[in-house]
Write a protein that holds these residues in place. Structure first.
Motif, PDB file in Angstrom:
ATOM      1  N   ALA A  21       0.839  -1.204   0.000  1.00 23.87           N
ATOM      2  CA  ALA A  21       0.000   0.000   0.000  1.00 23.87           C
ATOM      3  C   ALA A  21       0.877   1.258   0.000  1.00 23.87           C
ATOM      4  O   ALA A  21       0.605   2.217  -0.718  1.00 23.87           O
ATOM      5  N   ARG A  22       1.955   1.235   0.804  1.00 25.85           N
ATOM      6  CA  ARG A  22       2.854   2.399   0.853  1.00 25.85           C
ATOM      7  C   ARG A  22       3.548   2.612  -0.492  1.00 25.85           C
ATOM      8  O   ARG A  22       3.618   3.732  -0.995  1.00 25.85           O
ATOM      9  N   ALA A  23       4.040   1.517  -1.071  1.00 25.85           N
ATOM     10  CA  ALA A  23       4.755   1.648  -2.351  1.00 25.85           C
ATOM     11  C   ALA A  23       3.805   2.105  -3.451  1.00 25.85           C
ATOM     12  O   ALA A  23       4.200   2.823  -4.364  1.00 25.85           O
ATOM     13  N   ALA A  24       2.535   1.691  -3.336  1.00 29.85           N
ATOM     14  CA  ALA A  24       1.571   2.016  -4.389  1.00 29.85           C
ATOM     15  C   ALA A  24       1.146   3.472  -4.329  1.00 29.85           C
ATOM     16  O   ALA A  24       0.955   4.125  -5.351  1.00 29.85           O
ATOM     17  N   ALA A  25       0.992   4.006  -3.095  1.00 30.83           N
ATOM     18  CA  ALA A  25       0.367   5.317  -2.954  1.00 30.83           C
ATOM     19  C   ALA A  25       1.338   6.473  -3.102  1.00 30.83           C
ATOM     20  O   ALA A  25       0.917   7.614  -3.257  1.00 30.83           O
ATOM     21  N   GLY A  26       2.650   6.202  -3.037  1.00 27.47           N
ATOM     22  CA  GLY A  26       3.574   7.333  -3.096  1.00 27.47           C
ATOM     23  C   GLY A  26       4.821   7.027  -3.897  1.00 27.47           C
ATOM     24  O   GLY A  26       4.924   5.992  -4.542  1.00 27.47           O
ATOM     25  N   TYR A  27       5.757   7.949  -3.828  1.00 29.13           N
ATOM     26  CA  TYR A  27       7.061   7.717  -4.452  1.00 29.13           C
ATOM     27  C   TYR A  27       7.900   6.871  -3.512  1.00 29.13           C
ATOM     28  O   TYR A  27       7.634   6.817  -2.304  1.00 29.13           O
ATOM     29  N   SER A  28       8.939   6.231  -4.045  1.00 31.88           N
ATOM     30  CA  SER A  28       9.808   5.416  -3.201  1.00 31.88           C
ATOM     31  C   SER A  28      11.228   5.459  -3.752  1.00 31.88           C
ATOM     32  O   SER A  28      11.459   5.978  -4.848  1.00 31.88           O
ATOM     33  N   ASP A  29      12.158   4.913  -2.999  1.00 31.94           N
ATOM     34  CA  ASP A  29      13.559   4.926  -3.454  1.00 31.94           C
ATOM     35  C   ASP A  29      13.852   3.723  -4.344  1.00 31.94           C
ATOM     36  O   ASP A  29      14.938   3.148  -4.297  1.00 31.94           O
ATOM     37  N   LEU A  30      12.883   3.376  -5.191  1.00 32.36           N
ATOM     38  CA  LEU A  30      12.977   2.190  -6.035  1.00 32.36           C
ATOM     39  C   LEU A  30      14.325   2.057  -6.743  1.00 32.36           C
ATOM     40  O   LEU A  30      14.980   1.029  -6.683  1.00 32.36           O
ATOM     41  N   LEU A  86      10.910  -9.079 -17.955  1.00 28.19           N
ATOM     42  CA  LEU A  86      10.323  -9.981 -16.960  1.00 28.19           C
ATOM     43  C   LEU A  86      10.469  -9.466 -15.537  1.00 28.19           C
ATOM     44  O   LEU A  86      10.045 -10.119 -14.593  1.00 28.19           O
ATOM     45  N   ARG A  87      11.088  -8.300 -15.377  1.00 29.90           N
ATOM     46  CA  ARG A  87      11.457  -7.871 -14.030  1.00 29.90           C
ATOM     47  C   ARG A  87      10.238  -7.627 -13.136  1.00 29.90           C
ATOM     48  O   ARG A  87       9.110  -7.412 -13.603  1.00 29.90           O
ATOM     49  N   LEU A  88      10.520  -7.632 -11.876  1.00 30.12           N
ATOM     50  CA  LEU A  88       9.486  -7.472 -10.851  1.00 30.12           C
ATOM     51  C   LEU A  88       9.019  -6.016 -10.800  1.00 30.12           C
ATOM     52  O   LEU A  88       9.831  -5.105 -10.912  1.00 30.12           O
ATOM     53  N   ASP A  89       7.736  -5.791 -10.613  1.00 30.08           N
ATOM     54  CA  ASP A  89       7.254  -4.416 -10.468  1.00 30.08           C
ATOM     55  C   ASP A  89       7.431  -3.968  -9.019  1.00 30.08           C
ATOM     56  O   ASP A  89       7.676  -4.776  -8.128  1.00 30.08           O
ATOM     57  N   LYS A  90       7.274  -2.663  -8.786  1.00 32.34           N
ATOM     58  CA  LYS A  90       7.616  -2.134  -7.459  1.00 32.34           C
ATOM     59  C   LYS A  90       6.680  -2.650  -6.362  1.00 32.34           C
ATOM     60  O   LYS A  90       7.092  -2.781  -5.216  1.00 32.34           O
ATOM     61  N   LEU A  91       5.435  -2.945  -6.700  1.00 33.32           N
ATOM     62  CA  LEU A  91       4.511  -3.425  -5.662  1.00 33.32           C
ATOM     63  C   LEU A  91       4.902  -4.826  -5.197  1.00 33.32           C
ATOM     64  O   LEU A  91       4.919  -5.125  -4.005  1.00 33.32           O
TER      65      LEU A  91
END
Ligand SMILES: *Cc1c(COP(=O)(O)O)cnc(C)c1O
Length: 437
Positions: free
Chosen positions: A93-102, A303-308
């Motif tokens: 939920a946190r990664a989805a709702a805002g920006y992150s240090d991805l 194929l990489r993983l998405d941030k969520l």
């Protein structure tokens, strides 16, 4: 009164959309329902605006609907496999709702790697040299084969040329990876000499595949990971192991991922949402030079993983840093490891919440739950269920409720298996049974 005149009193879409918490799809659904009721003569006037607004706000969003899994199948493929731990769901939920240090290094202010934290965690938990994660295990296997074996041969036992479901068939995935299949042994038996004799200048790797969803009984022979790893090492080849559902803790049926790594497999691929109990993901562990080849292959980007999923996977792995905590917090683990006594107690607790007249028609029976998701075929998990003798209509009635309850029928009994039921859903289930019985 003329129905068309009544319809004029319907509030406009614009007005509803100006209210907080109103979704267009929900507003449309409610308005069209009221319109239909008026035209059918079922109601003689448009309900008050406040009531319409309440209806719109309480109409559940479309898309995935939450259901209660009372089937006793823990990793139920049709019901979304592994439910996430609460901490992992919060991380999503946190990664989805805002920006992150991805892909940003907060220490240096420069571009960072989306995988560095995940790599560190996987290395610490499994003792593998390096790690990578992609969208699912099918992708992990395809990437490993493409990056390490394209244009050359892959040696696999005939007994391991399995279909996992959907269109994942080992021979086809090998072909898709641009490699050639070199089958060895027979359906039920293979020995180390079969592998050794098949190795040539054309060989890129030895591949071992977990047969996951099927089991051969009777006379069988297979070669252990340690033996295969030794052969591979002596001939300068990598051993790739598609483990299917890999577990980091001892669940009593399968070797742990760490053990497979220790036995010398050079590449190990497994699912994030099977026995690990995390999000859909495919994890590739192994020798640093081989992982680097996977990471540099063009397919990796696709194929990489998405941030969520990455957020969920990191949070899930963090829970494993304390194994006792993992057993409690990761739903798949707590469901698979619950003792029959604990499940019986759950059954009694649920039965106690049901209305007296419904109670009269229910009984607690012993059942056999399953891991599911193509994991641990044949492994039975003794369990308990609330059972009803006349199942026919009830199964459908439970399934079509606002929060659907998915039961299973066995020998003319409708079973609500407590192994997969979350106690937080007891009230909902008790209410449903009270209303329906
Ligand atoms: C489940 C499984 C797969 C596919 O994994 P997904 O995460 O569903 O893509 C591949 N190989 C084996 C042996 C499996 O059991």
């Amino acid at each position: 009164m003329d129905k068309n005149l009544i319809l004029r009193d319907l509030p406009g879409m614009d007005r509803l959309l100006q209210e907080d918490g109103v979704r267009k799809a929900a507003a449309e659904a409610v308005l069209s329902e009221i319109r239909a009721e008026i035209l059918a003569g079922e109601i003689a006037a448009v309900p008050p605006y406040a009531e319409i607004l309440k209806l719109v706000r309480s109409t559940a969003p479309t898309g995935l609907k939450r259901v209660i899994n009372a089937t006793g199948v823990v990793l139920h493929t049709n019901l979304g496999r592994a439910p996430l731990a609460a901490r992992a769901a919060d991380a999503v939920a946190r990664a989805a709702a805002g920006y992150s240090d991805l892909e940003f290094d907060l220490k240096t202010g420069e571009r960072g790697s989306r995988l560095s934290e995940l790599r560190a965690k996987l290395r610490a938990l499994t003792n593998a040299e390096d790690a990578l994660a992609v969208n699912n295990n099918a992708a992990a296997v395809l990437l490993a084969l493409s990056a390490l074996c394209a244009g050359r041969e892959v040696v696999v036992s005939r007994g391991e040329l399995v279909e996992i479901g959907g269109s994942f068939r080992v021979p086809e995935v090998i072909a898709q990876g641009g490699a050639r299949l070199r089958e060895v042994g027979a359906t039920n038996a293979v020995n180390i000499a079969d592998y050794a004799n098949a190795i040539s200048d054309e060989t890129a790797a030895l591949l071992k595949v977990h047969t996951s969803n099927y089991r051969i009984l009777g006379y069988t022979k297979e070669v252990s990971v340690a033996e295969l790893a030794e052969l591979a090492k002596n001939r300068g080849l990598p051993l790739i192991y598609d483990l299917g559902g890999g577990s980091l803790v001892d669940i009593g049926f399968e070797p742990k991922v760490q053990e497979i790594v220790a036995q010398g497999a050079d590449i190990v691929c497994f699912s994030g949402d099977k026995l690990l109990g995390g999000p859909q993901a495919g994890i590739i562990l192994g020798r640093a030079d081989l992982i680097e080849k996977c990471r540099k292959h063009p397919l990796y980007r696709a194929l990489r993983l998405d941030k969520l999923s990455l957020a969920a996977l990191c949070a899930t792995l963090e829970i494993y840093e304390n194994l006792e905590q993992a057993g409690r917090e990761i739903p798949v683990l707590s469901m698979l490891t619950a003792s029959p006594a604990e499940i019986l107690q759950k059954a009694r607790d649920l039965l106690a919440l049901v209305s007296p007249q419904a109670q009269k028609r229910l009984e607690i029976v012993e059942t056999s739950a399953q891991a599911g998701g193509g994991s641990l075929p044949g492994a039975e998990f003794p369990s308990y269920a609330l059972a009803l003798r006349e199942p026919a209509q009830l199964k459908q009635a439970l399934r079509t409720r606002e929060i659907p309850i998915i039961a299973r029928v066995h020998r003319d009994m409708l079973l609500l298996d407590l192994r997969t039921i979350d106690p937080d859903d007891f009230t909902e289930i008790a209410t449903a049974l009270g209303e329906l019985l």
